[in-house]
Design a protein around this motif. Structure first.
Motif, PDB file in Angstrom:
ATOM      1  N   GLY A  42       5.525 -10.152 -11.064  1.00  0.00           N
ATOM      2  CA  GLY A  42       4.135 -10.281 -10.644  1.00  0.00           C
ATOM      3  C   GLY A  42       3.345  -9.007 -10.883  1.00  0.00           C
ATOM      4  N   THR A  43       3.983  -7.866 -10.668  1.00  0.00           N
ATOM      5  CA  THR A  43       3.314  -6.579 -10.902  1.00  0.00           C
ATOM      6  C   THR A  43       2.911  -6.450 -12.359  1.00  0.00           C
ATOM      7  OG1 THR A  43       4.517  -5.476  -9.125  1.00  0.00           O
ATOM      8  CG2 THR A  43       3.625  -4.077 -10.860  1.00  0.00           C
ATOM      9  N   ARG A  44       3.851  -6.715 -13.251  1.00  0.00           N
ATOM     10  CA  ARG A  44       3.571  -6.582 -14.688  1.00  0.00           C
ATOM     11  C   ARG A  44       2.471  -7.549 -15.127  1.00  0.00           C
ATOM     12  NH1 ARG A  44       8.192  -7.790 -16.250  1.00  0.00           N
ATOM     13  NH2 ARG A  44       9.075  -5.693 -16.126  1.00  0.00           N
ATOM     14  N   ARG A  45       2.529  -8.774 -14.638  1.00  0.00           N
ATOM     15  CA  ARG A  45       1.539  -9.770 -15.025  1.00  0.00           C
ATOM     16  C   ARG A  45       0.145  -9.372 -14.531  1.00  0.00           C
ATOM     17  NH1 ARG A  45       3.201 -13.770 -12.114  1.00  0.00           N
ATOM     18  NH2 ARG A  45       4.729 -14.514 -13.639  1.00  0.00           N
ATOM     19  N   ALA A  46       0.059  -8.941 -13.258  1.00  0.00           N
ATOM     20  CA  ALA A  46      -1.244  -8.572 -12.693  1.00  0.00           C
ATOM     21  C   ALA A  46      -1.835  -7.364 -13.411  1.00  0.00           C
ATOM     22  CB  ALA A  46      -1.108  -8.288 -11.196  1.00  0.00           C
ATOM     23  N   PHE A  47      -0.979  -6.393 -13.759  1.00  0.00           N
ATOM     24  CA  PHE A  47      -1.488  -5.220 -14.467  1.00  0.00           C
ATOM     25  C   PHE A  47      -2.008  -5.606 -15.851  1.00  0.00           C
ATOM     26  CE2 PHE A  47      -0.775  -1.640 -17.399  1.00  0.00           C
ATOM     27  CZ  PHE A  47      -1.698  -0.754 -16.866  1.00  0.00           C
ATOM     28  N   ASP A  48      -1.279  -6.451 -16.563  1.00  0.00           N
ATOM     29  CA  ASP A  48      -1.742  -6.893 -17.887  1.00  0.00           C
ATOM     30  C   ASP A  48      -3.073  -7.633 -17.779  1.00  0.00           C
ATOM     31  OD1 ASP A  48       0.468  -5.786 -19.099  1.00  0.00           O
ATOM     32  OD2 ASP A  48       1.584  -7.689 -19.233  1.00  0.00           O
ATOM     33  N   GLN A  49      -3.214  -8.482 -16.765  1.00  0.00           N
ATOM     34  CA  GLN A  49      -4.463  -9.217 -16.570  1.00  0.00           C
ATOM     35  C   GLN A  49      -5.614  -8.281 -16.213  1.00  0.00           C
ATOM     36  OE1 GLN A  49      -3.173 -11.985 -13.552  1.00  0.00           O
ATOM     37  NE2 GLN A  49      -2.598 -13.571 -15.042  1.00  0.00           N
ATOM     38  N   ALA A  50      -5.312  -7.263 -15.389  1.00  0.00           N
ATOM     39  CA  ALA A  50      -6.340  -6.282 -15.024  1.00  0.00           C
ATOM     40  C   ALA A  50      -6.814  -5.525 -16.257  1.00  0.00           C
ATOM     41  CB  ALA A  50      -5.786  -5.304 -13.987  1.00  0.00           C
ATOM     42  N   ILE A  69     -18.428 -12.646  -7.286  1.00  0.00           N
ATOM     43  CA  ILE A  69     -18.688 -11.494  -8.149  1.00  0.00           C
ATOM     44  C   ILE A  69     -17.545 -11.241  -9.122  1.00  0.00           C
ATOM     45  CG2 ILE A  69     -17.718  -9.688  -6.631  1.00  0.00           C
ATOM     46  CD1 ILE A  69     -20.269  -8.037  -7.365  1.00  0.00           C
ATOM     47  N   THR A  70     -16.322 -11.642  -8.773  1.00  0.00           N
ATOM     48  CA  THR A  70     -15.189 -11.441  -9.686  1.00  0.00           C
ATOM     49  C   THR A  70     -15.260 -12.413 -10.865  1.00  0.00           C
ATOM     50  OG1 THR A  70     -13.734 -12.968  -8.484  1.00  0.00           O
ATOM     51  CG2 THR A  70     -13.718 -10.656  -7.808  1.00  0.00           C
ATOM     52  N   ARG A  71     -16.019 -13.499 -10.714  1.00  0.00           N
ATOM     53  CA  ARG A  71     -16.190 -14.433 -11.827  1.00  0.00           C
ATOM     54  C   ARG A  71     -17.391 -14.062 -12.692  1.00  0.00           C
ATOM     55  NH1 ARG A  71     -14.612 -17.321  -7.433  1.00  0.00           N
ATOM     56  NH2 ARG A  71     -16.707 -18.012  -6.819  1.00  0.00           N
ATOM     57  N   SER A  72     -18.366 -13.398 -12.084  1.00  0.00           N
ATOM     58  CA  SER A  72     -19.553 -13.016 -12.849  1.00  0.00           C
ATOM     59  C   SER A  72     -19.417 -11.655 -13.515  1.00  0.00           C
ATOM     60  CB  SER A  72     -20.784 -13.003 -11.932  1.00  0.00           C
ATOM     61  OG  SER A  72     -20.635 -12.047 -10.886  1.00  0.00           O
ATOM     62  N   ASP A  73     -18.461 -10.831 -13.060  1.00  0.00           N
ATOM     63  CA  ASP A  73     -18.264  -9.503 -13.639  1.00  0.00           C
ATOM     64  C   ASP A  73     -16.762  -9.223 -13.768  1.00  0.00           C
ATOM     65  OD1 ASP A  73     -18.154  -6.868 -14.411  1.00  0.00           O
ATOM     66  OD2 ASP A  73     -19.550  -6.132 -12.892  1.00  0.00           O
ATOM     67  N   PRO A  74     -16.226  -9.222 -14.990  1.00  0.00           N
ATOM     68  CA  PRO A  74     -14.790  -8.977 -15.177  1.00  0.00           C
ATOM     69  C   PRO A  74     -14.316  -7.625 -14.648  1.00  0.00           C
ATOM     70  CG  PRO A  74     -15.770  -9.865 -17.194  1.00  0.00           C
ATOM     71  CD  PRO A  74     -16.911  -9.545 -16.273  1.00  0.00           C
ATOM     72  N   MET A  75     -15.232  -6.653 -14.480  1.00  0.00           N
ATOM     73  CA  MET A  75     -14.800  -5.355 -13.967  1.00  0.00           C
ATOM     74  C   MET A  75     -14.329  -5.495 -12.520  1.00  0.00           C
ATOM     75  SD  MET A  75     -14.277  -2.313 -15.052  1.00  0.00           S
ATOM     76  CE  MET A  75     -15.403  -1.783 -16.351  1.00  0.00           C
ATOM     77  N   PHE A  76     -15.020  -6.320 -11.725  1.00  0.00           N
ATOM     78  CA  PHE A  76     -14.568  -6.569 -10.355  1.00  0.00           C
ATOM     79  C   PHE A  76     -13.251  -7.350 -10.370  1.00  0.00           C
ATOM     80  CE2 PHE A  76     -18.854  -5.320  -9.365  1.00  0.00           C
ATOM     81  CZ  PHE A  76     -18.772  -4.784  -8.095  1.00  0.00           C
ATOM     82  N   ALA A  77     -13.138  -8.304 -11.294  1.00  0.00           N
ATOM     83  CA  ALA A  77     -11.874  -9.036 -11.416  1.00  0.00           C
ATOM     84  C   ALA A  77     -10.736  -8.087 -11.764  1.00  0.00           C
ATOM     85  CB  ALA A  77     -12.003 -10.119 -12.485  1.00  0.00           C
ATOM     86  N   SER A  78     -11.014  -7.127 -12.649  1.00  0.00           N
ATOM     87  CA  SER A  78     -10.000  -6.159 -13.051  1.00  0.00           C
ATOM     88  C   SER A  78      -9.530  -5.316 -11.871  1.00  0.00           C
ATOM     89  CB  SER A  78     -10.558  -5.255 -14.154  1.00  0.00           C
ATOM     90  OG  SER A  78      -9.629  -4.249 -14.507  1.00  0.00           O
ATOM     91  N   LEU A  79     -10.472  -4.811 -11.080  1.00  0.00           N
ATOM     92  CA  LEU A  79     -10.093  -3.987  -9.929  1.00  0.00           C
ATOM     93  C   LEU A  79      -9.268  -4.796  -8.935  1.00  0.00           C
ATOM     94  CD1 LEU A  79     -10.124  -1.467  -8.229  1.00  0.00           C
ATOM     95  CD2 LEU A  79     -12.440  -2.051  -7.448  1.00  0.00           C
ATOM     96  N   GLY A  80      -9.673  -6.039  -8.685  1.00  0.00           N
ATOM     97  CA  GLY A  80      -8.894  -6.875  -7.773  1.00  0.00           C
ATOM     98  C   GLY A  80      -7.479  -7.100  -8.270  1.00  0.00           C
ATOM     99  N   LEU A  81      -7.329  -7.313  -9.570  1.00  0.00           N
ATOM    100  CA  LEU A  81      -6.003  -7.535 -10.149  1.00  0.00           C
ATOM    101  C   LEU A  81      -5.169  -6.256 -10.156  1.00  0.00           C
ATOM    102  CD1 LEU A  81      -7.156  -9.835 -13.056  1.00  0.00           C
ATOM    103  CD2 LEU A  81      -5.393 -10.455 -11.371  1.00  0.00           C
ATOM    104  N   ALA A  82      -5.803  -5.114 -10.424  1.00  0.00           N
ATOM    105  CA  ALA A  82      -5.070  -3.853 -10.423  1.00  0.00           C
ATOM    106  C   ALA A  82      -4.541  -3.533  -9.034  1.00  0.00           C
ATOM    107  CB  ALA A  82      -5.973  -2.728 -10.925  1.00  0.00           C
ATOM    108  N   ARG A  83      -5.364  -3.787  -8.022  1.00  0.00           N
ATOM    109  CA  ARG A  83      -4.888  -3.554  -6.654  1.00  0.00           C
ATOM    110  C   ARG A  83      -3.840  -4.577  -6.251  1.00  0.00           C
ATOM    111  NH1 ARG A  83     -10.568  -1.274  -4.006  1.00  0.00           N
ATOM    112  NH2 ARG A  83     -10.028   0.908  -4.360  1.00  0.00           N
TER     113      ARG A  83
END
Length: 330
Positions: free
Chosen positions: A187-195, A160-174
């Motif tokens: 790593g924190t800065r990179r993950a937040f930017d990706q989210a 689901i994280t590949r089919s919906d970027p919103m799920f990918a975003s939540l996973g990266l933000a957490r």
């Protein structure tokens, strides 16, 4: 009293559903599923208002049992049966979250195990994501970042994280929040930017479950960044994200506003702004300050830090009197 009556009624209904009967078996259909989904939306709304309450946990667990009892209440199609398992997993995941938010971690782990089994039987990717993502948050709050990353990686590895970027975003933000706890600044800065990037790639019209629609937005993204930068000791950046979070929060996010406001007070105090920090903390409603376990603990820590920073000052006296007033109102 109303909550006890409601839970008692649910239990009675569940017992009736499995009681022997001479009548012809009923047909369990999507109308039953829709009714449960409506109740799930009510649980979500109650959580955003109150959060962490034992009553929400028990009500969600009772509704999970009700969904399971319907499996034995009559005949049903495979689609209906899968949907009933998904409903039961959803309710268990809400019971799990209420226990996490209330810092009842043993209960949270018990709900987690049941929710994971139900989610597997349902085949529902979204609810699997929610459960494993909650598990990551639970271990983060417990101070176990390695376990938190492992659990969150399970959520992020779902299709689901590949089919919906919103799920990918939540996973990266957490993930960013967890990496903050682990003191991984890069790593924190990179993950937040990706989210952030994933959130703005997401199709706003794509179907998403009610629990996702109800809470994950730019405000929650900044809330998780606020948590991460507080953990890293980067207080100016934490304050920036706190203001962005608070300005974007939807009105019904009462629990989230109390948590973000408390974290803002901590960030201000850590920068030597005792008066501003105290004024911020005093904005928190009395019920959140005294009845929400996570907020109460953070405010106790704030009071201890304030007394250490400005011992014997008028600001400390103001805070002490305000805390006493909160307890009177509670």
């Amino acid at each position: 009293m109303k909550r006890r009556t409601l839970v008692g009624g649910i239990t009675a209904a569940a017992a009736a559903a499995v009681a022997p009967s001479t009548a012809a078996p009923r047909r369990v259909g999507m109308s039953d599923v829709d009714r449960l989904r409506h109740r799930f939306a009510e649980i979500i709304a109650s959580d955003h208002r109150h959060g962490g309450q034992l009553g929400i946990e028990h009500q969600a667990a009772a509704l999970a049992d009700e969904a399971l009892n319907l499996q034995n209440a009559g005949s049903a199609t495979q689609r209906v049966r899968s949907s009933l398992y998904a409903c039961a997993a959803s309710f268990r995941s809400s019971a799990m979250w209420a226990a996490i938010d209330g810092r009842r971690y043993d209960d949270a782990r018990r709900h987690m195990r049941e929710a994971q089994a139900l989610a597997e039987m349902s085949g529902d990717q979204a609810i699997k994501f929610r459960i494993w993502s909650h598990a990551g948050t639970m271990y983060r709050h417990m101070g176990r970042p390695a376990d938190a990353l492992a659990a969150n990686d399970v959520a992020r590895g779902l299709h689901i994280t590949r089919s919906d970027p919103m799920f990918a975003s939540l996973g990266l933000a957490r993930q960013a929040a967890i990496l903050g706890t682990a003191q991984d600044r890069t790593g924190t800065r990179r993950a937040f930017d990706q989210a952030h990037d994933a959130m703005y790639r997401a199709d706003p019209d794509q179907y998403r479950p009610v629990w996702m629609l109800a809470f994950y937005d730019e405000a929650e993204l900044h809330s998780l960044a606020l948590s991460a930068y507080l953990s890293l000791g980067d207080y100016p950046t934490a304050e920036f994200h706190a203001h962005r979070c608070l300005s974007a929060l939807r009105p019904y996010m009462v629990r989230s506003r109390a948590i973000a406001t408390t974290r803002l007070a901590h960030a201000q105090l850590a920068q030597g702004e005792a008066d501003a920090a105290t004024a911020t903390a005093m904005k928190i409603p009395a019920d959140a300050a005294t009845q929400h376990p996570r907020v109460s603990r953070m405010l106790q820590e704030f009071g201890a830090a304030l007394r250490a920073t400005a011992p014997g000052s008028p600001t400390v006296q103001t805070w002490t009197e305000h805390v006493a007033a909160w307890r009177t109102k509670a």
